[in-house]
Design a protein around this motif. Structure first.
Motif, mmCIF file in Angstrom:
data_model
loop_
_atom_site.group_PDB
_atom_site.id
_atom_site.type_symbol
_atom_site.label_atom_id
_atom_site.label_comp_id
_atom_site.label_asym_id
_atom_site.label_seq_id
_atom_site.Cartn_x
_atom_site.Cartn_y
_atom_site.Cartn_z
ATOM 1 N N PRO A 22 0.814 -1.224 0.000
ATOM 2 C CA PRO A 22 0.000 0.000 0.000
ATOM 3 C C PRO A 22 0.845 1.270 0.000
ATOM 4 O O PRO A 22 0.437 2.291 -0.535
ATOM 5 C CB PRO A 22 -0.808 -0.115 1.288
ATOM 6 C CG PRO A 22 -0.888 -1.584 1.555
ATOM 7 C CD PRO A 22 0.434 -2.133 1.065
ATOM 8 N N GLY A 23 2.049 1.198 0.544
ATOM 9 C CA GLY A 23 2.928 2.361 0.577
ATOM 10 C C GLY A 23 3.300 2.877 -0.800
ATOM 11 O O GLY A 23 3.556 4.061 -0.976
ATOM 12 N N ALA A 26 0.795 5.435 -1.651
ATOM 13 C CA ALA A 26 0.522 6.435 -0.624
ATOM 14 C C ALA A 26 1.117 7.809 -0.943
ATOM 15 O O ALA A 26 0.689 8.804 -0.386
ATOM 16 C CB ALA A 26 1.056 5.954 0.722
ATOM 17 N N ASP A 27 2.116 7.849 -1.816
ATOM 18 C CA ASP A 27 2.724 9.136 -2.150
ATOM 19 C C ASP A 27 1.704 10.045 -2.818
ATOM 20 O O ASP A 27 0.840 9.580 -3.564
ATOM 21 C CB ASP A 27 3.924 8.953 -3.082
ATOM 22 C CG ASP A 27 5.090 8.269 -2.394
ATOM 23 O OD1 ASP A 27 5.195 8.393 -1.164
ATOM 24 O OD2 ASP A 27 5.879 7.614 -3.090
ATOM 25 N N ARG A 55 -5.338 0.182 -8.285
ATOM 26 C CA ARG A 55 -4.944 0.547 -6.917
ATOM 27 C C ARG A 55 -4.631 2.033 -6.804
ATOM 28 O O ARG A 55 -4.956 2.666 -5.794
ATOM 29 C CB ARG A 55 -3.744 -0.285 -6.476
ATOM 30 C CG ARG A 55 -4.090 -1.750 -6.293
ATOM 31 C CD ARG A 55 -2.918 -2.518 -5.759
ATOM 32 N NE ARG A 55 -3.172 -3.942 -5.747
ATOM 33 C CZ ARG A 55 -2.439 -4.813 -5.069
ATOM 34 N NH1 ARG A 55 -1.412 -4.409 -4.343
ATOM 35 N NH2 ARG A 55 -2.729 -6.098 -5.120
ATOM 36 N N ALA A 59 -6.724 4.891 -4.578
ATOM 37 C CA ALA A 59 -6.061 5.770 -3.608
ATOM 38 C C ALA A 59 -6.180 7.241 -3.996
ATOM 39 O O ALA A 59 -5.580 8.105 -3.363
ATOM 40 C CB ALA A 59 -4.590 5.376 -3.478
ATOM 41 N N LYS A 61 -5.166 8.623 -6.877
ATOM 42 C CA LYS A 61 -3.991 9.073 -7.624
ATOM 43 C C LYS A 61 -4.204 8.898 -9.126
ATOM 44 O O LYS A 61 -4.997 8.082 -9.563
ATOM 45 C CB LYS A 61 -2.756 8.239 -7.242
ATOM 46 C CG LYS A 61 -2.563 8.020 -5.780
ATOM 47 C CD LYS A 61 -2.112 9.256 -5.088
ATOM 48 C CE LYS A 61 -1.841 8.947 -3.618
ATOM 49 N NZ LYS A 61 -2.351 9.921 -2.738
#
Length: 91
Positions: A22-23, A26-27, A55, A59, A61
């Protein structure tokens, strides 16, 4: 940036997807997949990119691909998913 391996075939794609944390998503801003190292791949590489896109969008993005080999772009056109994996320069 998410870096794709040199080999991304049906045999290795599930392991690569499982390694996505998941990281990575996350950005802030955009998720860029670096496909420049791809040397041996099949349509599974498209499935991996589409999963990464899913994904990233989940998130909040944007998603794009940097350095995709011409053959990968041709496969994306053939399968009708080219607009779902835009080049980083045109995203």
């Amino acid at each position: 940036m998410l870096t794709l391996p040199a080999v991304l075939t049906h045999a290795v794609a599930p392991g690569f997807v499982r390694s996505l944390t998941p990281g990575l998503f996350a950005d802030p801003g955009e998720v860029v997949a670096d496909a420049a190292a791809l040397q041996q791949f099949d349509s599974s590489a498209l499935a991996v990119l589409l999963e990464c896109r899913r994904r990233a969008l989940a998130a909040g993005k944007r998603f794009s691909v940097h350095g995709a080999p011409a053959r990968l772009r041709e496969l994306a056109e053939l399968y009708g998913v080219a607009e779902l994996i835009p080049s980083a320069a045109t995203a």
